[in-house]
Design a protein around this motif. Structure first.
Motif, PDB file in Angstrom:
ATOM      1  N   TYR A 189       0.824  -1.204   0.000  1.00  0.00           N
ATOM      2  CA  TYR A 189       0.000   0.000   0.000  1.00  0.00           C
ATOM      3  C   TYR A 189       0.862   1.260   0.000  1.00  0.00           C
ATOM      4  N   PRO A 190       0.379   2.349  -0.592  1.00  0.00           N
ATOM      5  CA  PRO A 190       1.123   3.618  -0.579  1.00  0.00           C
ATOM      6  C   PRO A 190       1.418   4.056   0.851  1.00  0.00           C
ATOM      7  N   VAL A 191       2.539   4.731   1.029  1.00  0.00           N
ATOM      8  CA  VAL A 191       3.068   5.264   2.291  1.00  0.00           C
ATOM      9  C   VAL A 191       3.420   4.170   3.287  1.00  0.00           C
ATOM     10  N   SER A 192       3.285   2.905   2.918  1.00  0.00           N
ATOM     11  CA  SER A 192       3.686   1.807   3.792  1.00  0.00           C
ATOM     12  C   SER A 192       5.097   1.355   3.431  1.00  0.00           C
ATOM     13  N   THR A 193       5.764   0.665   4.342  1.00  0.00           N
ATOM     14  CA  THR A 193       7.108   0.144   4.106  1.00  0.00           C
ATOM     15  C   THR A 193       7.218  -1.255   4.708  1.00  0.00           C
ATOM     16  N   LEU A 194       8.232  -1.965   4.267  1.00  0.00           N
ATOM     17  CA  LEU A 194       8.579  -3.247   4.886  1.00  0.00           C
ATOM     18  C   LEU A 194      10.078  -3.419   4.804  1.00  0.00           C
ATOM     19  N   VAL A 195      10.631  -4.370   5.584  1.00  0.00           N
ATOM     20  CA  VAL A 195      12.066  -4.632   5.575  1.00  0.00           C
ATOM     21  C   VAL A 195      12.290  -6.114   5.285  1.00  0.00           C
ATOM     22  N   LEU A 196      13.110  -6.380   4.267  1.00  0.00           N
ATOM     23  CA  LEU A 196      13.506  -7.742   3.922  1.00  0.00           C
ATOM     24  C   LEU A 196      14.912  -8.022   4.450  1.00  0.00           C
ATOM     25  N   GLN A 197      15.185  -9.287   4.687  1.00  0.00           N
ATOM     26  CA  GLN A 197      16.533  -9.729   5.014  1.00  0.00           C
ATOM     27  C   GLN A 197      16.895 -10.919   4.134  1.00  0.00           C
ATOM     28  N   ASN A 198      18.196 -11.063   3.889  1.00  0.00           N
ATOM     29  CA  ASN A 198      18.707 -12.257   3.231  1.00  0.00           C
ATOM     30  C   ASN A 198      19.699 -12.929   4.161  1.00  0.00           C
ATOM     31  N   ALA A 205      26.472 -20.459  -3.025  1.00  0.00           N
ATOM     32  CA  ALA A 205      26.062 -19.997  -1.699  1.00  0.00           C
ATOM     33  C   ALA A 205      24.543 -20.107  -1.576  1.00  0.00           C
ATOM     34  N   GLY A 206      24.076 -20.317  -0.364  1.00  0.00           N
ATOM     35  CA  GLY A 206      22.647 -20.354  -0.126  1.00  0.00           C
ATOM     36  C   GLY A 206      22.096 -18.950   0.100  1.00  0.00           C
ATOM     37  N   TYR A 207      20.820 -18.755  -0.223  1.00  0.00           N
ATOM     38  CA  TYR A 207      20.131 -17.505   0.085  1.00  0.00           C
ATOM     39  C   TYR A 207      18.776 -17.841   0.693  1.00  0.00           C
ATOM     40  N   ASP A 208      18.320 -16.959   1.582  1.00  0.00           N
ATOM     41  CA  ASP A 208      17.048 -17.176   2.273  1.00  0.00           C
ATOM     42  C   ASP A 208      16.428 -15.814   2.573  1.00  0.00           C
ATOM     43  N   VAL A 209      15.489 -15.402   1.743  1.00  0.00           N
ATOM     44  CA  VAL A 209      14.868 -14.082   1.858  1.00  0.00           C
ATOM     45  C   VAL A 209      13.652 -14.178   2.777  1.00  0.00           C
ATOM     46  N   THR A 210      13.636 -13.330   3.794  1.00  0.00           N
ATOM     47  CA  THR A 210      12.526 -13.300   4.753  1.00  0.00           C
ATOM     48  C   THR A 210      12.105 -11.860   5.003  1.00  0.00           C
ATOM     49  N   VAL A 211      10.929 -11.691   5.594  1.00  0.00           N
ATOM     50  CA  VAL A 211      10.426 -10.368   5.971  1.00  0.00           C
ATOM     51  C   VAL A 211      10.708 -10.154   7.447  1.00  0.00           C
ATOM     52  N   SER A 212      11.559  -9.183   7.757  1.00  0.00           N
ATOM     53  CA  SER A 212      11.895  -8.929   9.160  1.00  0.00           C
ATOM     54  C   SER A 212      10.974  -7.887   9.795  1.00  0.00           C
ATOM     55  N   ARG A 213      10.357  -7.030   8.954  1.00  0.00           N
ATOM     56  CA  ARG A 213       9.362  -6.065   9.464  1.00  0.00           C
ATOM     57  C   ARG A 213       8.218  -5.977   8.474  1.00  0.00           C
ATOM     58  N   GLN A 214       7.036  -6.364   8.933  1.00  0.00           N
ATOM     59  CA  GLN A 214       5.854  -6.351   8.083  1.00  0.00           C
ATOM     60  C   GLN A 214       5.345  -4.922   7.886  1.00  0.00           C
ATOM     61  N   PRO A 215       4.621  -4.680   6.787  1.00  0.00           N
ATOM     62  CA  PRO A 215       4.000  -3.356   6.596  1.00  0.00           C
ATOM     63  C   PRO A 215       3.022  -3.062   7.732  1.00  0.00           C
ATOM     64  N   GLN A 216       3.041  -1.806   8.213  1.00  0.00           N
ATOM     65  CA  GLN A 216       2.234  -1.438   9.368  1.00  0.00           C
ATOM     66  C   GLN A 216       1.137  -0.427   9.066  1.00  0.00           C
ATOM     67  N   SER A 217       1.189   0.207   7.895  1.00  0.00           N
ATOM     68  CA  SER A 217       0.253   1.304   7.628  1.00  0.00           C
ATOM     69  C   SER A 217      -0.366   1.177   6.239  1.00  0.00           C
ATOM     70  N   PRO A 218      -1.393   0.314   6.106  1.00  0.00           N
ATOM     71  CA  PRO A 218      -2.037  -0.516   7.133  1.00  0.00           C
ATOM     72  C   PRO A 218      -1.268  -1.818   7.357  1.00  0.00           C
ATOM     73  N   LEU A 219      -1.694  -2.575   8.361  1.00  0.00           N
ATOM     74  CA  LEU A 219      -1.050  -3.843   8.671  1.00  0.00           C
ATOM     75  C   LEU A 219      -1.287  -4.850   7.541  1.00  0.00           C
ATOM     76  N   GLN A 220      -0.188  -5.423   7.028  1.00  0.00           N
ATOM     77  CA  GLN A 220      -0.258  -6.468   6.016  1.00  0.00           C
ATOM     78  C   GLN A 220       0.712  -7.591   6.390  1.00  0.00           C
ATOM     79  N   GLU A 221       0.358  -8.811   6.029  1.00  0.00           N
ATOM     80  CA  GLU A 221       1.240  -9.960   6.211  1.00  0.00           C
ATOM     81  C   GLU A 221       1.778 -10.364   4.850  1.00  0.00           C
ATOM     82  N   CYS A 222       3.106 -10.540   4.766  1.00  0.00           N
ATOM     83  CA  CYS A 222       3.733 -10.794   3.472  1.00  0.00           C
ATOM     84  C   CYS A 222       3.999 -12.278   3.245  1.00  0.00           C
ATOM     85  N   ALA A 223       3.762 -12.717   2.036  1.00  0.00           N
ATOM     86  CA  ALA A 223       4.153 -14.046   1.587  1.00  0.00           C
ATOM     87  C   ALA A 223       5.377 -13.917   0.685  1.00  0.00           C
TER      88      ALA A 223
END
Length: 199
Positions: A117-126, A150-168
């Motif tokens: 959503y606009p004005v929302s953010t999230l943080v990914l990690q590898n 090398a192995g890689y493993d992408v995860t969501v360390s901070r979900q979007p909060q404005s509004p609240l969303q859960e990431c797949a």
């Protein structure tokens, strides 16, 4: 002992023993033998997410945690390798007779973000680090490059909060196979809150 590197939480010391054993310590006082790799492990360096070590038989090995090691490339050099350094965007290795090994192959990890959503953010990690904050839908790429196999493993360390969303996360983990990874897909769920439609 022939080399030492610090990741911010772990020391790794290399030796020139024929066994190739390395030693790890979180405090510099108590040490544990790590998995042996190569013959006569020499220099070692840390690039922010990965240890890279070189050996007397001209091989290069890597580890994300200092304990489990894989071969970046065995016998990559025709000369013994003694030192390795991280220059900010690539590893450089030095060896016998003035040999310099430049541009050890590294590959990027990235993909596409949809439905944020606009004005929302999230943080990914590898691989549990290399934080990447995203503000907009579209393509993304992590800053840190990784070596082949090398192995890689992408995860969501901070979900979007404005509004609240859960990431797949789809295609979020695997092993690099000689090319950049660009097919990771991150899709936040639709929100039940009253919000503008994602752009």
């Amino acid at each position: 002992m022939s080399g030492i590197a610090w990741s911010g939480s772990l020391f790794v010391v290399t030796t020139d023993l024929s066994s190739g054993n390395l030693f790890t310590s979180g405090d510099g006082s108590h040490w544990t033998v790590a998995q042996a790799q190569g013959v006569g492990t020499q220099g070692i360096a840390w690039n922010g997410s990965l240890f890279m070590a070189v050996t007397q038989d001209g091989s290069v090995f890597f580890s994300p945690d200092g304990n489990d090691w894989g071969a970046q490339q065995e016998y990559i050099s025709g000369y013994p390798l003694y030192g390795i350094f991280w220059g900010g965007d690539q590893f450089l290795a030095t060896g016998a007779l003035g040999a310099v090994l430049q541009g050890i192959p590294h590959f990027s990890i990235g993909g596409t973000l949809n439905n944020l959503y606009p004005v929302s953010t999230l943080v990914l990690q590898n691989n549990g680090g290399d934080d990447l904050e995203l503000f907009n839908n579209g393509s993304f790429t992590f800053d840190t490059l990784l070596p082949n196999e090398a192995g890689y493993d992408v995860t969501v360390s901070r979900q979007p909060q404005s509004p609240l969303q859960e990431c797949a996360v789809s295609n979020g983990s695997g092993i690099i196979a000689g090319t950049d990874v660009d097919d990771v897909v991150v899709t936040p769920s639709a929100s039940t809150a009253s919000s503008p439609v994602p752009m």
